[in-house]
Design an enzyme around this catalytic site. Sequence first.
Site, PDB file in Angstrom:
ATOM      1  N   ARG A  40     -12.971   8.426  -9.816  1.00 46.12           N
ATOM      2  CA  ARG A  40     -12.841   7.715 -11.096  1.00 46.12           C
ATOM      3  C   ARG A  40     -13.715   8.332 -12.184  1.00 46.12           C
ATOM      4  NH1 ARG A  40     -12.005   1.572  -8.815  1.00 46.12           N
ATOM      5  NH2 ARG A  40      -9.747   1.764  -8.805  1.00 46.12           N
ATOM      6  N   LYS A 206       3.899  -7.825   0.305  1.00 43.46           N
ATOM      7  CA  LYS A 206       4.567  -9.072  -0.080  1.00 43.46           C
ATOM      8  C   LYS A 206       5.635  -8.901  -1.152  1.00 43.46           C
ATOM      9  CE  LYS A 206       0.572 -12.046   0.673  1.00 43.46           C
ATOM     10  NZ  LYS A 206      -0.470 -12.733  -0.081  1.00 43.46           N
ATOM     11  N   GLY A 375      -2.395   2.226  -6.331  1.00 37.83           N
ATOM     12  CA  GLY A 375      -2.691   1.479  -5.113  1.00 37.83           C
ATOM     13  C   GLY A 375      -2.535   2.293  -3.844  1.00 37.83           C
ATOM     14  N   GLY A 398      -3.195  -3.199  -9.928  1.00 34.44           N
ATOM     15  CA  GLY A 398      -2.627  -4.366 -10.607  1.00 34.44           C
ATOM     16  C   GLY A 398      -2.108  -4.026 -11.996  1.00 34.44           C
TER      17      GLY A 398
HETATM   18  P1  AMP Z   1       0.499  -3.713  -1.240  1.00 34.11           P
HETATM   19  O1  AMP Z   1      -0.913  -3.863  -1.700  1.00 34.11           O
HETATM   20  O2  AMP Z   1       1.349  -4.908  -1.479  1.00 34.11           O
HETATM   21  O3  AMP Z   1       1.143  -2.424  -1.712  1.00 34.11           O
HETATM   22  O4  AMP Z   1       0.423  -3.652   0.334  1.00 34.11           O
HETATM   23  C1  AMP Z   1      -0.187  -2.615   1.019  1.00 34.11           C
HETATM   24  C2  AMP Z   1      -0.507  -3.072   2.389  1.00 34.11           C
HETATM   25  O5  AMP Z   1       0.657  -3.495   3.038  1.00 34.11           O
HETATM   26  C3  AMP Z   1      -1.108  -1.992   3.245  1.00 34.11           C
HETATM   27  O6  AMP Z   1      -2.423  -2.355   3.594  1.00 34.11           O
HETATM   28  C4  AMP Z   1      -0.212  -1.959   4.488  1.00 34.11           C
HETATM   29  O7  AMP Z   1      -0.938  -1.881   5.702  1.00 34.11           O
HETATM   30  C5  AMP Z   1       0.486  -3.282   4.417  1.00 34.11           C
HETATM   31  N1  AMP Z   1       1.787  -3.236   5.118  1.00 34.11           N
HETATM   32  C6  AMP Z   1       2.849  -2.488   4.827  1.00 34.11           C
HETATM   33  N2  AMP Z   1       3.834  -2.700   5.711  1.00 34.11           N
HETATM   34  C7  AMP Z   1       3.379  -3.606   6.607  1.00 34.11           C
HETATM   35  C8  AMP Z   1       3.929  -4.234   7.751  1.00 34.11           C
HETATM   36  N3  AMP Z   1       5.164  -3.961   8.157  1.00 34.11           N
HETATM   37  N4  AMP Z   1       3.183  -5.149   8.392  1.00 34.11           N
HETATM   38  C9  AMP Z   1       1.932  -5.433   7.957  1.00 34.11           C
HETATM   39  N5  AMP Z   1       1.358  -4.882   6.903  1.00 34.11           N
HETATM   40  C10 AMP Z   1       2.071  -3.961   6.230  1.00 34.11           C
END
Ligand code: AMP
Length: 418
Positions: A40, A206, A375, A398
């Site tokens: 950063r 999610k 991210g 974010g």
């Molecule tokens: P995000 O911050 O929403 O982009 O989510 C990223 C996180 O989602 C990472 O830490 C991944 O380990 C988790 N992730 C992705 N696919 C899966 C899965 N099938 N089951 C559990 N965690 C997951």
Amino acid sequence: MAKLTIKDLDVRGKRVFVRVDYNVPMEEAGGQMVINDSTRIKETLPTLRLLIEKGARILLAAHLGRPKGQRESSMSLRPVADKLAEMIQKPVAFVDDCIGEKVEQAAAALKEGEILLLENVRYYNEEEANDGAFAEKLAKVVDVYVNDAFGAAHRAHASTEAVARVVAKRGGKCAAGLLMERELKFLGHELKNPARPFVVILGGAKVSDKIKVIDTLLEKADTLLIGGAMAYTFRLADGKKVGKSLVEPDKTDVAKAAVAKAKMRGVQFLLPTDNVVATPVDSGKLNKKGRPIFDLQNPRVNSSQDIPDAEEGLDIGPESANRFAEVIRGAKTILWNGPMGMFEDKRFAEGTNIVARAVVEATQKNGAKSIIGGGDSVKALNKAGLGDQVTFMSTGGGASLEFLEGKALPGVAALSEK
Ligand code: AMP
């Protein structure tokens, strides 16, 4: 209209307040806080070098961690001043406050091309409260405002928003730094009229975090590829079994609505057709938050769209990964946000790695523009050693999601138009 940038400004002899993102990971070693990763800081060097060349007197402001309005010595920016001095090969002055007499004196002593780093703005609660009186104090010795902290631009805080308003009210200019300018270019202008096919890859944990992005991008994309745990909510909405996978049963309606919108707009919407699954077994241990830790045993490919009751889906399977890669290789514009699986564990990283390699191939061989929306996808690309082979990687998590949703970011809205 485009935002003013530091390239447009004459700042010789002016005191320029630059909001940077120096929220760097640190850890204690031998009684001292040591910076683990200075990416950063490195990202701000082009902006600082240009301001030095233009003869600005530079005041840098940033936050570090969440000190919640207290002077928390482990969250002091002092080690950052030393690191920055080393990286920019110039002295960097530091004051242990961000407002008040000490700051005013140090700012008055600054000569053209000199740098002063202020202490963590979050030592004051007024920062996150976007307090007007606090912003007046921050702006007291300032002629020009620059924001180069895209990662903090989705927050209306005093140093990202109110200070800009104070400076503008006085007739001062508020401009984007070079890093901010690049973020706005790639996440904004470049995606307004994308070269086609425009393929969007979304993954991560999610649906609820990304549903607004999905909705906005369904207006523009030719294809949406969905991976990660997010895919299981879509599968559940489709009446499939998801076993013990991470899923949001209360979000099946939004998932159905997204699929219906894709159909209506003629957007290709692809979900994984196979998965890598494992059996979660309670290890009897607890994590830091007091939750049980599960060992993920017997990882294997599950070729059905239904996941057995005792198993958890943790990555897209090889058939899906190869299908996604084929679509990606044909793209002219790619936007990627979110890993295809739990990539932190290498047993479940292959889907993400196959997608990463396809994105690189499209960029290098097909001349596609590849934009990585911050991210974990950035982490995954860097982990695979491919970070320098895509067109652009956002520094915002974010902030990039909110920007892609089409929201006005307070830290961007506050900047002057060209
Ligand atoms: P995000 O911050 O929403 O982009 O989510 C990223 C996180 O989602 C990472 O830490 C991944 O380990 C988790 N992730 C992705 N696919 C899966 C899965 N099938 N089951 C559990 N965690 C997951």
